[in-house]
Design a protein around this motif. Structure first.
Motif, PDB file in Angstrom:
ATOM      1  N   PHE A  40       0.857  -1.181   0.000  1.00 56.32           N
ATOM      2  CA  PHE A  40       0.000   0.000   0.000  1.00 56.32           C
ATOM      3  C   PHE A  40       0.897   1.237   0.000  1.00 56.32           C
ATOM      4  O   PHE A  40       1.830   1.331   0.788  1.00 56.32           O
ATOM      5  CB  PHE A  40      -0.908   0.023   1.236  1.00 56.32           C
ATOM      6  CG  PHE A  40      -1.870  -1.126   1.296  1.00 56.32           C
ATOM      7  CD1 PHE A  40      -2.832  -1.299   0.323  1.00 56.32           C
ATOM      8  CD2 PHE A  40      -1.815  -2.032   2.338  1.00 56.32           C
ATOM      9  CE1 PHE A  40      -3.724  -2.358   0.377  1.00 56.32           C
ATOM     10  CE2 PHE A  40      -2.702  -3.091   2.413  1.00 56.32           C
ATOM     11  CZ  PHE A  40      -3.666  -3.253   1.423  1.00 56.32           C
ATOM     12  N   ASP A  41       0.617   2.160  -0.897  1.00 55.51           N
ATOM     13  CA  ASP A  41       1.358   3.410  -0.964  1.00 55.51           C
ATOM     14  C   ASP A  41       0.440   4.486  -1.549  1.00 55.51           C
ATOM     15  O   ASP A  41      -0.776   4.302  -1.557  1.00 55.51           O
ATOM     16  CB  ASP A  41       2.647   3.249  -1.779  1.00 55.51           C
ATOM     17  CG  ASP A  41       2.412   2.754  -3.201  1.00 55.51           C
ATOM     18  OD1 ASP A  41       1.276   2.839  -3.716  1.00 55.51           O
ATOM     19  OD2 ASP A  41       3.384   2.286  -3.820  1.00 55.51           O
ATOM     20  N   THR A  42       1.013   5.571  -2.060  1.00 54.48           N
ATOM     21  CA  THR A  42       0.174   6.663  -2.575  1.00 54.48           C
ATOM     22  C   THR A  42      -0.624   6.246  -3.807  1.00 54.48           C
ATOM     23  O   THR A  42      -1.690   6.790  -4.049  1.00 54.48           O
ATOM     24  CB  THR A  42       1.023   7.897  -2.931  1.00 54.48           C
ATOM     25  OG1 THR A  42       2.019   7.528  -3.881  1.00 54.48           O
ATOM     26  CG2 THR A  42       1.680   8.473  -1.697  1.00 54.48           C
ATOM     27  N   ASN A  43      -0.125   5.273  -4.557  1.00 50.11           N
ATOM     28  CA  ASN A  43      -0.820   4.814  -5.769  1.00 50.11           C
ATOM     29  C   ASN A  43      -1.758   3.645  -5.521  1.00 50.11           C
ATOM     30  O   ASN A  43      -2.573   3.312  -6.373  1.00 50.11           O
ATOM     31  CB  ASN A  43       0.203   4.420  -6.838  1.00 50.11           C
ATOM     32  CG  ASN A  43       1.049   5.588  -7.272  1.00 50.11           C
ATOM     33  OD1 ASN A  43       0.550   6.675  -7.494  1.00 50.11           O
ATOM     34  ND2 ASN A  43       2.342   5.363  -7.354  1.00 50.11           N
ATOM     35  N   ASN A  44      -1.612   2.993  -4.415  1.00 55.40           N
ATOM     36  CA  ASN A  44      -2.445   1.836  -4.069  1.00 55.40           C
ATOM     37  C   ASN A  44      -2.822   1.947  -2.595  1.00 55.40           C
ATOM     38  O   ASN A  44      -2.181   1.348  -1.735  1.00 55.40           O
ATOM     39  CB  ASN A  44      -1.685   0.524  -4.338  1.00 55.40           C
ATOM     40  CG  ASN A  44      -2.515  -0.691  -4.016  1.00 55.40           C
ATOM     41  OD1 ASN A  44      -3.715  -0.700  -4.203  1.00 55.40           O
ATOM     42  ND2 ASN A  44      -1.872  -1.724  -3.513  1.00 55.40           N
ATOM     43  N   SER A  85       3.125  14.564   4.037  1.00 60.27           N
ATOM     44  CA  SER A  85       4.184  13.748   4.617  1.00 60.27           C
ATOM     45  C   SER A  85       5.146  13.335   3.510  1.00 60.27           C
ATOM     46  O   SER A  85       4.886  13.570   2.327  1.00 60.27           O
ATOM     47  CB  SER A  85       3.602  12.501   5.290  1.00 60.27           C
ATOM     48  OG  SER A  85       3.107  11.601   4.323  1.00 60.27           O
ATOM     49  N   PHE A  86       6.250  12.727   3.899  1.00 59.51           N
ATOM     50  CA  PHE A  86       7.197  12.201   2.920  1.00 59.51           C
ATOM     51  C   PHE A  86       6.666  10.921   2.265  1.00 59.51           C
ATOM     52  O   PHE A  86       7.138  10.512   1.225  1.00 59.51           O
ATOM     53  CB  PHE A  86       8.555  11.924   3.572  1.00 59.51           C
ATOM     54  CG  PHE A  86       9.277  13.177   3.965  1.00 59.51           C
ATOM     55  CD1 PHE A  86       9.818  14.012   3.013  1.00 59.51           C
ATOM     56  CD2 PHE A  86       9.403  13.523   5.301  1.00 59.51           C
ATOM     57  CE1 PHE A  86      10.490  15.167   3.376  1.00 59.51           C
ATOM     58  CE2 PHE A  86      10.068  14.669   5.683  1.00 59.51           C
ATOM     59  CZ  PHE A  86      10.612  15.507   4.713  1.00 59.51           C
ATOM     60  N   GLY A  87       5.722  10.265   2.901  1.00 63.57           N
ATOM     61  CA  GLY A  87       5.157   9.029   2.369  1.00 63.57           C
ATOM     62  C   GLY A  87       6.039   7.826   2.652  1.00 63.57           C
ATOM     63  O   GLY A  87       6.986   7.889   3.424  1.00 63.57           O
ATOM     64  N   GLY A  88       5.708   6.743   2.015  1.00 59.76           N
ATOM     65  CA  GLY A  88       6.421   5.486   2.209  1.00 59.76           C
ATOM     66  C   GLY A  88       5.551   4.356   1.687  1.00 59.76           C
ATOM     67  O   GLY A  88       4.892   4.500   0.655  1.00 59.76           O
ATOM     68  N   PHE A  89       5.524   3.254   2.403  1.00 60.56           N
ATOM     69  CA  PHE A  89       4.642   2.151   2.021  1.00 60.56           C
ATOM     70  C   PHE A  89       4.347   1.296   3.247  1.00 60.56           C
ATOM     71  O   PHE A  89       5.072   1.311   4.232  1.00 60.56           O
ATOM     72  CB  PHE A  89       5.254   1.293   0.903  1.00 60.56           C
ATOM     73  CG  PHE A  89       6.511   0.562   1.296  1.00 60.56           C
ATOM     74  CD1 PHE A  89       6.448  -0.720   1.827  1.00 60.56           C
ATOM     75  CD2 PHE A  89       7.743   1.161   1.130  1.00 60.56           C
ATOM     76  CE1 PHE A  89       7.597  -1.391   2.192  1.00 60.56           C
ATOM     77  CE2 PHE A  89       8.905   0.488   1.492  1.00 60.56           C
ATOM     78  CZ  PHE A  89       8.834  -0.786   2.015  1.00 60.56           C
TER      79      PHE A  89
END
Length: 100
Positions: A40-44, A85-89
């Protein structure tokens, strides 16, 4: 042991599975099982039900080292950039729809 990986990339979603065949004790029959990895990330982004399942799993299994559910949810939201945020997964490993 025979092992193979399956990859399926659709709409920026990466799913992988591992199928193992393991000889049983009698040496004649084989057991098959599937491990499914979901990122799971910004695209999923996870559905609300998937996110709740991950939160509940981590809360129950981390025991005395765990965080409150709202902290776990905030970490998942950070990884999927639900806020600035910087994001991640967040990676989810399942065997027959059961979180590992």
């Amino acid at each position: 042991m025979n092992q193979s990986c399956l990859y399926n990339r659709q709409n920026d979603q990466l799913l992988s599975g591992i199928i193992d065949t393991v000889p049983k004790q009698d040496g004649q029959q084989f057991k098959q099982f599937m491990l499914k990895t979901t990122i799971f990330d910004t695209n999923n982004k996870p559905k609300q039900s998937e996110k709740r399942e991950v939160i509940d799993f981590l809360f129950e299994n981390l025991e005395q080292f765990g965080d409150p559910k709202n902290h776990i949810e905030k970490a998942i939201d950070y990884s999927t950039k639900e806020f600035d945020s910087f994001g991640g997964f967040t990676m989810l490993l399942q065997e027959e729809d059961k979180i590992m």
